[in-house]
Structure formats: structure tokens, C-alpha cells
Design a protein around this motif. Structure first.
Motif, PDB file in Angstrom:
ATOM      1  N   ASP A  21       0.839  -1.213   0.000  1.00 51.52           N
ATOM      2  CA  ASP A  21       0.000   0.000   0.000  1.00 51.52           C
ATOM      3  C   ASP A  21       0.866   1.253   0.000  1.00 51.52           C
ATOM      4  O   ASP A  21       0.613   2.207  -0.754  1.00 51.52           O
ATOM      5  CB  ASP A  21      -0.912  -0.006   1.232  1.00 51.52           C
ATOM      6  N   SER A  24       2.752   1.576  -3.338  1.00 51.23           N
ATOM      7  CA  SER A  24       1.863   2.076  -4.396  1.00 51.23           C
ATOM      8  C   SER A  24       1.604   3.568  -4.227  1.00 51.23           C
ATOM      9  O   SER A  24       1.614   4.329  -5.202  1.00 51.23           O
ATOM     10  CB  SER A  24       0.544   1.312  -4.369  1.00 51.23           C
ATOM     11  N   GLU A  28       2.589   6.562  -6.844  1.00 52.11           N
ATOM     12  CA  GLU A  28       1.626   7.493  -7.434  1.00 52.11           C
ATOM     13  C   GLU A  28       1.974   8.938  -7.107  1.00 52.11           C
ATOM     14  O   GLU A  28       1.815   9.818  -7.948  1.00 52.11           O
ATOM     15  CB  GLU A  28       0.219   7.168  -6.920  1.00 52.11           C
ATOM     16  N   ARG A  99      -7.108   1.167 -12.754  1.00 49.58           N
ATOM     17  CA  ARG A  99      -5.987   0.911 -11.856  1.00 49.58           C
ATOM     18  C   ARG A  99      -6.317  -0.318 -11.023  1.00 49.58           C
ATOM     19  O   ARG A  99      -7.422  -0.446 -10.499  1.00 49.58           O
ATOM     20  CB  ARG A  99      -5.727   2.093 -10.926  1.00 49.58           C
ATOM     21  N   TYR A 100      -5.365  -1.221 -10.949  1.00 47.11           N
ATOM     22  CA  TYR A 100      -5.558  -2.435 -10.166  1.00 47.11           C
ATOM     23  C   TYR A 100      -4.821  -2.270  -8.845  1.00 47.11           C
ATOM     24  O   TYR A 100      -3.623  -2.001  -8.828  1.00 47.11           O
ATOM     25  CB  TYR A 100      -5.051  -3.655 -10.932  1.00 47.11           C
ATOM     26  N   ASP A 101      -5.550  -2.461  -7.750  1.00 46.36           N
ATOM     27  CA  ASP A 101      -4.979  -2.147  -6.439  1.00 46.36           C
ATOM     28  C   ASP A 101      -4.166  -3.275  -5.845  1.00 46.36           C
ATOM     29  O   ASP A 101      -3.439  -3.064  -4.874  1.00 46.36           O
ATOM     30  CB  ASP A 101      -6.094  -1.756  -5.468  1.00 46.36           C
ATOM     31  N   THR A 102      -4.274  -4.468  -6.388  1.00 44.50           N
ATOM     32  CA  THR A 102      -3.474  -5.586  -5.869  1.00 44.50           C
ATOM     33  C   THR A 102      -2.872  -6.344  -7.048  1.00 44.50           C
ATOM     34  O   THR A 102      -3.430  -6.339  -8.147  1.00 44.50           O
ATOM     35  CB  THR A 102      -4.337  -6.552  -5.045  1.00 44.50           C
ATOM     36  N   TRP A 283       3.441  -2.422 -11.695  1.00 42.00           N
ATOM     37  CA  TRP A 283       3.608  -3.352 -10.570  1.00 42.00           C
ATOM     38  C   TRP A 283       5.003  -3.962 -10.538  1.00 42.00           C
ATOM     39  O   TRP A 283       5.538  -4.241  -9.465  1.00 42.00           O
ATOM     40  CB  TRP A 283       2.544  -4.440 -10.635  1.00 42.00           C
ATOM     41  N   ARG A 655      -4.238   8.219  -6.097  1.00 37.26           N
ATOM     42  CA  ARG A 655      -4.441   7.689  -4.768  1.00 37.26           C
ATOM     43  C   ARG A 655      -5.673   8.311  -4.109  1.00 37.26           C
ATOM     44  O   ARG A 655      -6.403   7.664  -3.383  1.00 37.26           O
ATOM     45  CB  ARG A 655      -3.170   7.955  -3.938  1.00 37.26           C
ATOM     46  N   VAL A 658      -8.981   6.491  -4.132  1.00 36.76           N
ATOM     47  CA  VAL A 658      -9.253   5.281  -3.368  1.00 36.76           C
ATOM     48  C   VAL A 658      -9.140   5.504  -1.880  1.00 36.76           C
ATOM     49  O   VAL A 658      -9.504   4.655  -1.091  1.00 36.76           O
ATOM     50  CB  VAL A 658      -8.282   4.157  -3.774  1.00 36.76           C
TER      51      VAL A 658
END
Length: 659
Positions: A21, A24, A28, A99-102, A283, A655, A658
Motif C-alpha cells: 500500500d 503504491s 503514485e 488501476r488495479y490495487d493488488t 507493478w 491515490r 481510493v
């Protein structure tokens, strides 16, 4: 603004459950340069390497490879707009809010997309095979056409129980080589027959089975081109040519179908493929930056550089992501450290940083010359080119590039921005010099240009004096900046002996020269002070540099006279433009119908003059800065600040969306 941005060294500690987290969020935010803790930062942070999940990285690399392969196939089939306008004004591609968070999310999306897109591979393989078959068929048709001579049946090429035949063709000039080969064979068990076919000679060589090695040897010669056809081919060549042409047309129809299918797939798949490929890269960057982290049992440590004024935002992001489960220590950068350099100029000045960086990036504690560079560069460019008509064209071209390719490329945007301002400067200074495509207005339209203050061709001495005055101001600005830099660094001896002394020598020398030439009379006290200042200045120069002090004087004089190039370029621009106008007038005076060639000649000549003089003005304006100006105070050599920043082209997402 006059120095690079002030930087802080920061150390961040987070619980390992916040690792991805926080990584990421920092990616960003893009304000932190992450350092490698294993490279001895001198901090007391545990430097145990963080074990990055190799499996996930290898999985990303494998997916990237498969995506790259499909994109490599599909991109040539992407339908793009054609024409000059589409090149100047490319259509904006709107980034998708994806956007893919994981990592799990992006892996799932990547595999689902591959299931849809991998049929591209089979279609492309079928297309490759089709094109290979077309090539083979064309070669066969070509060879059949060669054999389409009277009396030549394809059955001759088929295997026979007692004979072996080799068919082929040679160029006319290779005939002696064939005859020499035949003589060297020295046997009557080989018979060869040649048929003239334009510049080529069709060759049929037949022999007994015992002569087969010798006949096959013939096919290995570089000058002999063997004709091979399937054994099933019989009859006359003309019949097989029609069969092969029908087959070729069938292949071509199949190719059109496969190509249309690829175009359709490119239209539907390219965007989602690029989106997910971009997410995979992001990623991968996040995983790989983890190599720089340190760790203890439950804590992950990060060390890096951040701009002082961005630290509050960094703290805010960490607080939002971790819920205050972090610590952050910071301290101002020590100039002795290897501090990365980030410019700190306002937006309107920032594009000119590219010209400073072309010479060298400033060191962390060194003056950033960009605020002094930009206005002086525009002044020099405008004076050197000195034609408002050319300035309008340059500004228009710069605007077109800025609104076109400049929207998609940062370097292009900055250079086109500079081009616009160069055009504006040339319009203003060209107007003051009365240059409108040379003397186009008064010569052809009997119009006197307004707002003219100086005409280089009529008043060269005045422009010469202006150039030297500008040079004096510019050089002394450089010397003053060097003096200021050394005083700021507490290097007082260098400040006085390398820079301050010039503010003694110059006025003293001016007084003595004026007095010597009798331009003005000074009191004896002023004259004595001037002599004293000159003597002290020379003593300091020779004490500081030894015999090389003499070259300090000549070097200063040479730098000063270099500014005369402002006059030279202005005269060249105006002189060539006026010559083009005179020649155009002479052409038009030959015959009334010659006015059209005269206009074309005038346009072509002015464009040529614009191109070469613009290039000359750019180069010489840069030279006056890089050599004469920077040499007085600037050395550069700073290290670039490289933030950990995600680069998105096809996707968007912040960011804030989310949190």
C-alpha cells in the motif's frame, strides 16, 4: 528559483503489512527518490535486505513477454489517421480510468485478456505461412515462365531411370563460365543445351546417372541459378502457370481475409492490451524498488530524498495509508552528500531548463543559471535574427508543434515552447530593427516599417556599440554571480582574486583608455586611482595565476569581443534578405510574365535565409552563454533527481480516488 530545490533526506519505517500500500502510494505521488539501503548510507537503519517475492516478479515478466509479442504483431495493423494535419495535430488518446490495487487483480485481468487476445498468434502464424506460400508460388511462376520456350516439357525435369537433368538459368555474361565448366567435365556423358531468353540463358544439362554428382556440382556455382519444381509437374509450362496463378490468387484472397481479421482484432484488443501491459510495468517497478528497502522482523525501512516543500504531502500520504502506523525522520541535505538536483523554477521558466541541462545540470549548492539564461538567450536570438517577418513564422511553427506533437512528448513540448518565445522575441526586436523579410515592405510596397530604432545595415557602428555594451553587462553579471557564489561558500580568497578583482580592473582601465584617447578629461586624483587600481589588479592576476595571468586578460578581452557576433548575425540576416529581394526585383523586371518566378524565388530565398540564420542564431546565442557567460561562474555536474514515479500513458487513477 535561483538555486535548485532544497532537499531533505528522509527515513521511513512502516509495518510490513503496509508494504505494498505504501509502495503504491509513493509510486503514485512520485516525489520521493528511493535510495538503496545496502549501499552504505551512513544511517543507523537496519540494512538487512528485504526479500522480494521472486515468484510474482517472474510471473509479471512472463506476462509482459506474452503481451509484448501480441502487441508487436497487432500494432502494425492499427488504423492510424494519415496526412500532415494528423501529424501536426495527433488525436488525443484519453487515458482510461483503470488501476488495479493488488497484484492478484492485475494477474487475473492479464490472463483474462490473454484468453481473448492469444488467437492473434494463430492468425498471425497463418498469415506468415500464407505469405511464404505466396513467395514459393511466385518463384515457381517465375521459373515456369523461364521454361516456357518451344519444345520444353516439364516432364524432362522429372526423375528418369537412366538419366539425370539439371535445369537453371544464367546471365549472359556467365556463358563463358558455363562453357568452361563443360570443357572441364571432359566427358561425353553430359549434354547441355542453352536457350537465349532476353538477358538470361536457360540451361538444360542432362547426363547419365553416373554424372549426377558432377551435375549437382554445377548447381552450387554462384553464377548458376537452378530451377527446381515439384516432381508432380508435367505437361507444358503454360498449363502449370495458369494453375499456379489460380493458386496464388487464392492465397492472396486468404491474406486479405487474415489481414482484415488482424485489423479488427487490433481495433478491439490494442487498447485493453496496452492498459494491462502498463499496469504490469507499474507493478513490476513497485516490486523491484523493494530491492532498495531494509527490514527487521516486522518493519520495512525506506531511505530517500524528497523536496523540502513536498515533505508535508509525503507525511500526509503515509498517514492516510497506514493510519499513523509509521515513523518518518528527516534532515536537510548536506551539500557534501551526493544530493540529487531538482530544478525549482516556475512553470513559465521550466521549459528553458532543457537548455541548461544540455550544458550540465547545476550542483546542489550551485546557482541555477536558468533564470538568467532564458531572458538573455531570447534577447540575443532576437537581435541576431532581427527580422519580424521571420519571427512570425518561427512563432507560428512553434505554436503548431506545441499544439501538436508537443502535447505527447515533454521534450518536444519544452522545445516548441522555447521556439514560440524565440519567435516573439524576434518579432519585437525585428520590429525595432526594421526587418520585415529584409527590406520587403519599402522595396515592393513602398511602406516604411513602424517603430524602427536602429537599422543594422545603415547603422552598423551603433549596433556594434550596443553589442559590446550587452557583452559588458552579460559578462559582469556572470562575474558577479561567481563572486556571490564564492562568498556564499565562504571562499573569500577565490571570490576576491578570481572575481572581485575584475570590478577594479575594468573601471580603472576604462578611465585610462578614455583619458588616453582624449574623449574626456579626469581630475588627477581619478587618474591616479585608475593607475593604482590597474596596477593592483594586474599584480593580483599574476600572483593568482602566475604567467598565465596574461591569458586571463586576453581571455577576458576575447570573451567581450565575442559579443560582436550579435552584429555579424544581424548584418548577415538583413544583407541576405535584401539581396534576395533585389534579385527577385531583377527577375520580375525582365518580363511581366516573370513576376511568378520572381515571387517563387523570393519565397524560396527567404525560407532558405530563415532556416540558416535561425540555426546560426540558435547556435551563437547558446555559445555566448555556454562559453562566455557560464565560464565566469558555472561548472555544473549535478546529479539528476529521479523520483519513484509511475509513468502512465494509457491509464489514469490517483491515490485520492481510493483513499
Amino acid at each position: 528559483m535561483f538555486y535548485p530545490a532544497r532537499m531533505n533526506s528522509v527515513v521511513i519505517g512502516i509495518h510490513n503489512r503496509w508494504l505494498m500500500d505504501v509502495t503504491s502510494a509513493l509510486h503514485e505521488q512520485g516525489e520521493l527518490e528511493v535510495l538503496d539501503l545496502k549501499k552504505g548510507t551512513g544511517t543507523e537503519i537496519p540494512q538487512t535486505s528485504f526479500e522480494i517475492p521472486r515468484g510474482d516478479i517472474e510471473r509479471i515478466i512472463s506476462l509482459q513477454f506474452r503481451y509484448d509479442r501480441i502487441l508487436e504483431i497487432l500494432e502494425p495493423y492499427e488504423v492510424r489517421p494519415e496526412g500532415v494535419l494528423s501529424l501536426l495535430f495527433p488525436k488525443d488518446s484519453q487515458p482510461l480510468p483503470v488501476r488495479y490495487d493488488t497484484p492478484g487483480d492485475v494477474f487475473q485481468a492479464a490472463h483474462e485478456m490473454l484468453d481473448q487476445a492469444e488467437p492473434v498468434l494463430t492468425t498471425y502464424e497463418a498469415l506468415k505461412q500464407n505469405r511464404e506460400l505466396q513467395q514459393v508460388t511466385r518463384e515457381r511462376i517465375e521459373n515456369l515462365n523461364r521454361l516456357a520456350v518451344p519444345g520444353c516439357s516439364l516432364s524432362y525435369l522429372a526423375p528418369a531411370p537412366y538419366t539425370f537433368l539439371v535445369a537453371g538459368w544464367i546471365l549472359q555474361e556467365s556463358l563463358p563460365l558455363l562453357e568452361a565448366w563443360f570443357r572441364e567435365s571432359g566427358t561425353d556423358e553430359i549434354y547441355h543445351h542453352t536457350i537465349q531468353n532476353g538477358q538470361e540463358i536457360i540451361v538444360l544439362c542432362i547426363g547419365t546417372l553416373a554424372m549426377r554428382p558432377r551435375l549437382e556440382e554445377l548447381a552450387h556455382h554462384a553464377w548458376f541459378f537452378r530451377i527446381t519444381l515439384p516432381d508432380s509437374y508435367t505437361g507444358m509450362p503454360g498449363e502449370m502457370i495458369r494453375t499456379e496463378q489460380n493458386r496464388l490468387e487464392e492465397y492472396m484472397r486468404e491474406e486479405e481475409s487474415l489481414t482484415a481479421h488482424l485489423i479488427s482484432m487490433a481495433e478491439s484488443h490494442l487498447t485493453p492490451l496496452r492498459v494491462i501491459r502498463e499496469e504490469l510495468s507499474i507493478w513490476r517497478d513497485r516490486y523491484e524498488v523493494s530491492r532498495n528497502f531494509g527490514s527487521s522482523r516486522d518493519v520495512i525501512y525506506l531511505h530517500g530524498w524528497i523536496r523540502e516543500k513536498d515533505q508535508a504531502r509525503l507525511h500526509d500520504v503515509l498517514r492516510k495509508v497506514t493510519g499513523d502506523e509509521f515513523f518518518l525522520f528527516s534532515k536537510p541535505a548536506d551539500p557534501e552528500d551526493d544530493v540529487p538536483v531538482r530544478y525549482d523554477n516556475p512553470g513559465w521558466l521550466a521549459p528553458f531548463e532543457i537548455l541548461t541541462t544540455t550544458f550540465s545540470r547545476p550542483r546542489y549548492n550551485e546557482i541555477d543559471p536558468t533564470p538568467f539564461f532564458a531572458p538573455a538567450y531570447l534577447l540575443f536570438f532576437g537581435l541576431m535574427l532581427g527580422d519580424a517577418g521571420y519571427g512570425i513564422i518561427i512563432a507560428l511553427v512553434g505554436w503548431l508543434l506545441y499544439r501538436g506533437p508537443g502535447r505527447h512528448d515533454v521534450a518536444f513540448r519544452d522545445m516548441s515552447y522555447i521556439l514560440i518565445w524565440c519567435g516573439v522575441a524576434d518579432i519585437l526586436l525585428g520590429t525595432l530593427q526594421g526587418g520585415w523579410f529584409g527590406d520587403l515592405l519599402p522595396r515592393f510596397f513602398n511602406v516604411t516599417p513602424p517603430f524602427v530604432l536602429i537599422e543594422p545595415l545603415n547603422q552598423p557602428i551603433l549596433l556594434f556599440q550596443i553589442a559590446l555594451i550587452i557583452g559588458t553587462i552579460h559578462i559582469n553579471l556572470g562575474i558577479f554571480l561567481g563572486l556571490w557564489q564564492n562568498v556564499r561558500d565562504r571562499m573569500y580568497r577565490t571570490a576576491i582574486m578570481d572575481h572581485g578583482i575584475w570590478f577594479v580592473i575594468q573601471p580603472a582601465a576604462v578611465v585610462l583608455l578614455i583619458d588616453f584617447f582624449g574623449w574626456m578629461t579626469f581630475s588627477p586624483l581619478v587618474t591616479h586611482f585608475a593607475i593604482l587600481g590597474t596596477v593592483i589588479g594586474l599584480l593580483v592576476l599574476f600572483f593568482r595565476n602566475g604567467p598565465m595571468g596574461f591569458f586571463s586578460l586576453t581571455g577576458f578581452l576575447g570573451d567581450w569581443l565575442s559579443y560582436v557576433r550579435i552584429l555579424a548575425l544581424a548584418l548577415a540576416t538583413g544583407g541576405i534578405a535584401m539581396t534576395i529581394n533585389i534579385l527577385s526585383e531583377m527577375i520580375a523586371s525582365v518580363h511581366p510574365l516573370m513576376i511568378i518566378p520572381a515571387i517563387l524565388f523570393c519565397i524560396a530565398g527567404q525560407l532558405f535565409n530563415l532556416a540558416i540564420q535561425t540555426l546560426g542564431s540558435v547556435i551563437h546565442a547558446l555559445r555566448l552563454h555556454y562559453i562566455e557567460f557560464f565560464g565566469k561562474f558555472y561548472s555544473g555536474g549535478g546529479k539528476e533527481f529521479v523520483p519513484f514515479h509511475e509513468h502512465r500513458v494509457y491509464t489514469s487513477g490517483t491515490r485520492e480516488e481510493v483513499i
